[in-house]
Design an enzyme around this catalytic site. Structure first.
Site, PDB file in Angstrom:
ATOM      1  N   ALA A  18       0.798  -1.235   0.000  1.00 56.51           N
ATOM      2  CA  ALA A  18       0.000   0.000   0.000  1.00 56.51           C
ATOM      3  C   ALA A  18       0.827   1.280   0.000  1.00 56.51           C
ATOM      4  O   ALA A  18       0.284   2.360   0.210  1.00 56.51           O
ATOM      5  CB  ALA A  18      -0.941   0.004   1.208  1.00 56.51           C
ATOM      6  N   SER A  19       2.123   1.183  -0.236  1.00 56.32           N
ATOM      7  CA  SER A  19       2.947   2.392  -0.218  1.00 56.32           C
ATOM      8  C   SER A  19       2.821   3.198  -1.504  1.00 56.32           C
ATOM      9  O   SER A  19       3.205   4.360  -1.565  1.00 56.32           O
ATOM     10  CB  SER A  19       4.420   2.045   0.033  1.00 56.32           C
ATOM     11  OG  SER A  19       4.909   1.178  -0.973  1.00 56.32           O
ATOM     12  N   GLY A  21       0.760   3.165  -5.832  1.00 52.23           N
ATOM     13  CA  GLY A  21      -0.078   2.527  -6.837  1.00 52.23           C
ATOM     14  C   GLY A  21      -1.492   2.214  -6.382  1.00 52.23           C
ATOM     15  O   GLY A  21      -2.133   2.975  -5.644  1.00 52.23           O
ATOM     16  N   ILE A  22      -1.995   1.065  -6.827  1.00 54.60           N
ATOM     17  CA  ILE A  22      -3.370   0.662  -6.550  1.00 54.60           C
ATOM     18  C   ILE A  22      -3.609   0.486  -5.057  1.00 54.60           C
ATOM     19  O   ILE A  22      -4.642   0.896  -4.528  1.00 54.60           O
ATOM     20  CB  ILE A  22      -3.706  -0.631  -7.322  1.00 54.60           C
ATOM     21  CG1 ILE A  22      -3.804  -0.331  -8.828  1.00 54.60           C
ATOM     22  CG2 ILE A  22      -5.006  -1.248  -6.819  1.00 54.60           C
ATOM     23  CD1 ILE A  22      -3.935  -1.553  -9.708  1.00 54.60           C
ATOM     24  N   ASP A  74       7.482  -7.721   4.309  1.00 54.91           N
ATOM     25  CA  ASP A  74       7.707  -8.528   3.111  1.00 54.91           C
ATOM     26  C   ASP A  74       6.755  -9.707   3.256  1.00 54.91           C
ATOM     27  O   ASP A  74       6.887 -10.497   4.203  1.00 54.91           O
ATOM     28  CB  ASP A  74       9.160  -8.992   3.045  1.00 54.91           C
ATOM     29  CG  ASP A  74       9.468  -9.809   1.799  1.00 54.91           C
ATOM     30  OD1 ASP A  74       8.542 -10.411   1.227  1.00 54.91           O
ATOM     31  OD2 ASP A  74      10.651  -9.863   1.397  1.00 54.91           O
ATOM     32  N   TYR A 168       4.556 -16.308 -14.438  1.00 54.89           N
ATOM     33  CA  TYR A 168       3.736 -15.205 -13.927  1.00 54.89           C
ATOM     34  C   TYR A 168       2.272 -15.594 -13.863  1.00 54.89           C
ATOM     35  O   TYR A 168       1.580 -15.315 -12.875  1.00 54.89           O
ATOM     36  CB  TYR A 168       3.905 -13.957 -14.792  1.00 54.89           C
ATOM     37  CG  TYR A 168       2.951 -12.845 -14.413  1.00 54.89           C
ATOM     38  CD1 TYR A 168       3.079 -12.195 -13.184  1.00 54.89           C
ATOM     39  CD2 TYR A 168       1.911 -12.453 -15.259  1.00 54.89           C
ATOM     40  CE1 TYR A 168       2.202 -11.184 -12.807  1.00 54.89           C
ATOM     41  CE2 TYR A 168       1.035 -11.442 -14.890  1.00 54.89           C
ATOM     42  CZ  TYR A 168       1.183 -10.815 -13.670  1.00 54.89           C
ATOM     43  OH  TYR A 168       0.310  -9.815 -13.300  1.00 54.89           O
TER      44      TYR A 168
END
Length: 412
Positions: A18-19, A21-22, A74, A168
């Site tokens: 949450a630091s 972007g979305i 992390d 991915y």
């Protein structure tokens, strides 16, 4: 845009990644209701390439009207998640909502993907989502309207979404399978859903995948935040859904979507894992000036041969430290028996390397015979000597070419 209703006021939301972007956009949307937000992310110190830290995000959340708890997390580390969960419960009295947003991406084929990248994606996307959910669920079960929301796609089993980046796709679909299983396991107790954007969203990851020109084909992160808000204010009976942002916002009465566009009126790029083929996405990106890093066929054309073997070695030694000390993108125009174009990106993210044009404009272009390239990266021919003898032509900053030589001498 979707208006706030106050329904998340007083709720405690645990958001991974949450630091920026979305994740940060969802946090700010909830903060405007007066929510408590746990920012569970890795970036405690400013990143040289990426904006924001857990502390700057916390300041923005507080300014928006919420309460914030920044935690260094992390999601591969069980101890760090446990500590963050305990801090959240101690500070706010519980956890009502979990948003599994943290994710890693590397769009390369099987032979081109180093195992450390495979482990990273599986560790963050799949294991991190499962583990964070597992540790939050005991507290979610005590909430009046608990939700788990994973930022992951519908389970589209079209082989096209596997063939160019199997690792991915497996990792991202792992997040979606957590939704499928946990929604059924905790039916009636916890709502568990997935959210995915209909179009590309402008984030640091998207800039990496499409270069500087990709932004005008994207929507802003706020559309995903609004869609997440629409889901999180629903009752726990709304569960097991794979929601597309635009679809749920239409049901909420949103009719004007240009407000979410980076460049209103410009054609938008559909996101991965929906109905459009990846080849069509790459073509659309190129038509509007972007350079797709995931262009179909790149892995296939580079699958075998001595140049490919050398690049497998190069990819294996890439790291954020090497990127930090080099900070340049190199293009190699090779002639001779194994002619072709290759690149090494030592400027963005954790670095990348492969066949075709680099994902962003090259700082240095090196032209040489493929046999000399193999000698050069095998330690049998120094770039400076190759340049002085005329075997190597360099376009760009010679100092950056010397940096590459130092990296080769140290790492390969």
């Amino acid at each position: 845009m979707l208006q706030n209703t106050g329904k998340l006021g007083g709720c405690t939301i645990f958001i991974t990644g949450a630091s920026r972007g979305i994740g940060k956009a969802i946090a700010l949307k909830a903060a405007r209701d007066g929510a408590n937000v746990v920012i569970a992310a890795k970036t405690a110190d400013p990143h040289p390439k990426l904006p924001g830290t857990i502390y700057t995000a916390a300041a923005e959340i507080e300014a928006a009207g919420g309460k914030a708890l920044p935690c260094i997390v992390d999601v591969r580390d069980e101890k760090q998640i446990n500590q963050a969960v305990e801090q959240a419960v101690e500070k706010f009295g519980g956890i009502d909502i979990l948003v599994n947003n943290a994710s890693a991406i590397n769009l390369t084929g099987t032979l081109e993907t180093p195992m450390k990248k495979v482990d990273l994606m599986l560790g963050i996307n799949l294991r991190g989502t499962y583990l964070t959910s597992k540790l939050c669920i005991p507290h979610l079960l005590k909430s009046k309207n608990p939700h788990i929301l994973n930022l992951s796609p519908p389970l589209n089993l079209n082989p096209s979404w596997f063939k160019n980046h199997t690792a991915y796709t497996m990792a991202k679909y792992g997040m979606s399978m957590c939704v499928l299983g946990m929604a059924e396991e905790f039916k009636g107790s916890i709502a568990v859903n997935a959210l995915w954007p209909k179009t590309a969203i402008q984030t640091a990851a998207m800039d990496m995948l499409g270069g500087s020109e990709i932004g005008k084909q994207c929507r802003k992160v706020e559309i995903v935040a609004d869609a997440a808000y629409a889901i999180l204010k629903k009752p726990t009976s709304f569960t097991g859904q794979f929601v597309i942002d635009e679809d749920i916002l239409k049901k909420e009465g949103v009719k004007e979507f240009d407000v979410y566009a980076v460049e209103p009126g410009h054609p938008l790029l559909p996101d991965f894992f929906l109905d459009q083929e990846p080849e069509d996405l790459a073509k659309q990106m190129e038509e509007h000036g972007a350079t797709p890093a995931f262009k179909s066929g790149k892995a296939d054309s580079a699958a075998t041969g001595p140049i490919s073997d050398m690049f497998n070695i190069i990819r294996g030694i890439l790291s954020p430290d090497i990127v930090k000390t080099t900070e340049a993108v190199y293009r190699f125009d090779l002639s001779g028996e194994h002619a072709g174009v290759w690149y090494i990106d030592l400027k963005n993210d954790a670095g990348s390397a492969g066949s075709g044009d680099p994902p962003t404009k090259a700082d240095v272009i090196m032209t040489l015979d493929s046999a000399d390239f193999i000698k050069m990266f095998g330690g049998r021919l120094k770039p400076t000597m190759a340049f002085m003898s005329g075997k190597l032509k360099i376009k760009g900053d010679m100092g950056l070419a010397i940096k590459l030589e130092k990296m080769m001498n140290k790492s390969i």
